[in-house]
Design an enzyme around this catalytic site. Structure first.
Site, mmCIF file in Angstrom:
data_model
loop_
_atom_site.group_PDB
_atom_site.id
_atom_site.type_symbol
_atom_site.label_atom_id
_atom_site.label_comp_id
_atom_site.label_asym_id
_atom_site.label_seq_id
_atom_site.Cartn_x
_atom_site.Cartn_y
_atom_site.Cartn_z
ATOM 1 N N HIS A 1 97.324 54.117 36.629
ATOM 2 C CA HIS A 1 98.507 53.374 36.159
ATOM 3 C C HIS A 1 98.115 52.321 35.134
ATOM 4 C CE1 HIS A 1 100.150 55.272 39.747
ATOM 5 N NE2 HIS A 1 99.293 54.612 40.480
ATOM 6 N N HIS A 2 97.145 52.643 34.275
ATOM 7 C CA HIS A 2 96.635 51.686 33.292
ATOM 8 C C HIS A 2 96.810 52.212 31.868
ATOM 9 C CE1 HIS A 2 93.613 50.257 36.623
ATOM 10 N NE2 HIS A 2 94.862 49.924 36.893
ATOM 11 N N CYS A 3 97.925 52.846 31.586
ATOM 12 C CA CYS A 3 98.093 53.450 30.265
ATOM 13 C C CYS A 3 98.262 52.375 29.185
ATOM 14 C CB CYS A 3 99.265 54.419 30.256
ATOM 15 S SG CYS A 3 100.808 53.763 30.906
#
Length: 528
Positions: free
Chosen positions: A463-465
């Site tokens: 969840h680190h885009c």
């Protein structure tokens, strides 16, 4: 007749909430915050352990990636926040900023004003830290930052196991050095989630000059004579902005809306029948994300929070939280972790750990019937680059999200090394009294091909885009170092999409810093 504001902020996620709170401090500025999702009234958004429900659908757009061609066609769930607060209302509340060298590298790439010494004051400005007040940390800011209050004894055993491999304990991984294992500080205040919505919006909703609209999805940004003049909502409503339109919809949402507005790669837009306002090939390119791998062990006793999966114990945990603000409900479930090296020659830690105090916490991750813990690892500086494209000109359709995981062989090698390191940690003597057996990857995974096959089945997004509206000083950059969109006046992008390279950690604290810094730049430019 269109309703008018000075500033329209599109997206009520981490950076958008910061902007709403900061820009509305000027009582003469009329500020509109538009959020496609709803309000955060569900109690699960505020309970630290509510994270366990988030990747399973609550407050999410429900999107997926395209099949990953370098991972045997695997399709990943791709949680993106659709609620006020965005990712900060959904995440595991881990407060990490990345490595100082990440930001110095941005400056070396042409992003003047974004070196570590430039951004550190904005991290400090945001913080209300319950432990530290020094060069690296501040008190009195809007964002609650706290020590975890619900770790378990197995966390200390994990630290001892890491020490057996030469990995030191680090009391503040956001301080002088990032190296080592740690308790993460959390975006919490008084054992409740301190989302960007609770920190920057909720205290200021009474301001006469701040308007907040939820359930308000934007169809397109309106551009007249080369200048952004407002937005059109899905219901046909038009709203005008006299000073700026600020796009803060995240690394997936921001390039998506730009393309729907005719700003992006001309050939792609023309194929979909979208009128081209600005041919900008880099919009939606440069997508980066951390691929998360995991080692799951079954425990020999009730040493993790898995034991509270039984309904009567879950009820007791809820009661304990109500009465004492302690226990499993007060846990983010991932407050333990750290940073270390897959490549010992790396310029700073290139692997991050998250120790999950249970199993099956996130969607698609296996659960142990008798209870266990999950040690995640992710390679922090991937070389693989992906994209965000439109599937259709219909704004109701999901975008084509392609992180392009493991397209670079180096990412594959470092990811496997990181996974092997998690196995080594969990096999050390200090954990022997807790661990019954490693279940995943397990003893049958031996060769690098076995590990690759395992990763293709057992992995997820961190969840680190980031990176899809890249900041830079070169003509190809989507935004300049003041985050103004190149080629369209009165339009700025403020969120993690502007990162030229993803930082070496979780990304939410950086999104809040970007919002804080952007608010200052916007006010400076308005005065100028």
């Amino acid at each position: 007749m269109a309703e008018g504001f000075d500033y329209i902020i599109i997206g009520g996620g981490s950076a958008g909430c910061v902007l709403a709170g900061r820009l509305s401090e000027d009582t003469t500025a009329r500020v509109l915050l538009l959020e496609a999702g709803g309000r955060d009234r569900n109690p699960l958004y505020h309970l630290p352990a509510g994270f366990a429900k988030m990747t399973k659908g609550l407050g999410s757009w429900g999107w997926e990636t395209v099949p990953q061609r370098h991972m045997k066609g695997r399709v990943f769930n791709y949680t993106q926040g659709k609620v006020i607060g965005g990712g900060s209302s959904l995440n595991a509340q881990i407060y990490t900023r990345g490595n100082a060298q990440d930001y110095d590298e941005w400056r070396q790439m042409g992003c003047d004003g974004w070196a570590y010494d430039d951004v550190l004051p904005y991290f400090r400005k945001a913080e209300d830290n319950d432990t530290y007040d020094n060069r690296y940390h501040g008190k009195g800011g809007p964002l609650g930052v706290s020590q975890p209050i619900a770790p378990l004894p197995i966390c200390e055993a994990y630290f001892e196991a890491a020490a057996a491999l030469g990995i030191p304990r680090n009391m503040d991984i956001n301080g002088e050095t990032q190296d080592g294992v740690c308790y993460y500080q959390l975006t919490q205040r008084n054992a409740r989630r301190s989302s960007a919505a609770m920190a920057y919006v909720a205290p200021n909703e009474g301001r006469a000059n701040l308007t907040i609209k939820t359930g308000a999805q934007v169809r397109r940004i309106t551009v007249t004579g080369g200048r952004a003049t407002g937005v059109e909502l899905m219901d046909g409503t038009h709203v005008t902005a006299t000073t700026e339109v600020i796009l803060s919809s995240g690394a997936i949402g921001s390039p998506r809306l730009l393309q729907l507005s005719g700003i992006g790669p001309a050939d792609h837009l023309q194929e979909l029948g979208i009128d081209v306002i600005l041919d900008q090939p880099q919009v939606g390119e440069n997508l980066q994300d951390h691929l998360d791998l995991y080692c799951i062990v079954e425990l020999s006793g009730p040493y993790s929070y898995d034991r509270y999966a039984k309904p009567h114990l879950a009820a007791l945990a809820g009661l304990q939280y109500l009465l004492t603000r302690k226990g499993p409900v007060a846990s983010s479930l991932f407050e333990t972790g750290g940073f270390w090296y897959a490549d010992r020659d790396a310029r700073s830690p290139d692997i991050q750990f998250h120790l999950g105090l249970g199993t099956g916490i996130e969607k698609g991750v296996a659960a142990m019937p008798q209870g266990g813990v999950t040690l995640n690892s992710c390679h922090l500086r991937p070389r693989s680059r992906g994209s965000v494209r439109l599937a259709s000109s219909d704004p109701a359709k999901a975008p084509l999200i392609d992180p392009n995981y493991l397209s670079d062989p180096h990412d594959r090698e470092m990811s496997i090394r990181g996974l092997k390191l998690t196995q080594e940690i969990m096999a050390q003597a200090p954990l022997a009294n807790y661990v019954l057996a490693e279940r995943l990857p397990g003893p049958d995974v031996r060769t690098d091909q076995d590990y690759f096959d395992f990763i293709c089945e057992h992995s997820k997004t961190s969840h680190h885009c980031a990176g899809t509206c890249r900041m830079g000083s070169d003509p190809a950059a989507v935004v300049d170092p003041r985050l103004r969109l190149n080629g369209i006046a009165g339009l700025r992008v403020v969120d993690n999409s502007i990162m030229p390279k993803v930082i070496s950690s979780n990304t939410n604290a950086a999104a809040i810093m970007i919002g804080e810094k952007a608010a200052d730049m916007i006010r400076q430019d308005a005065r100028a």
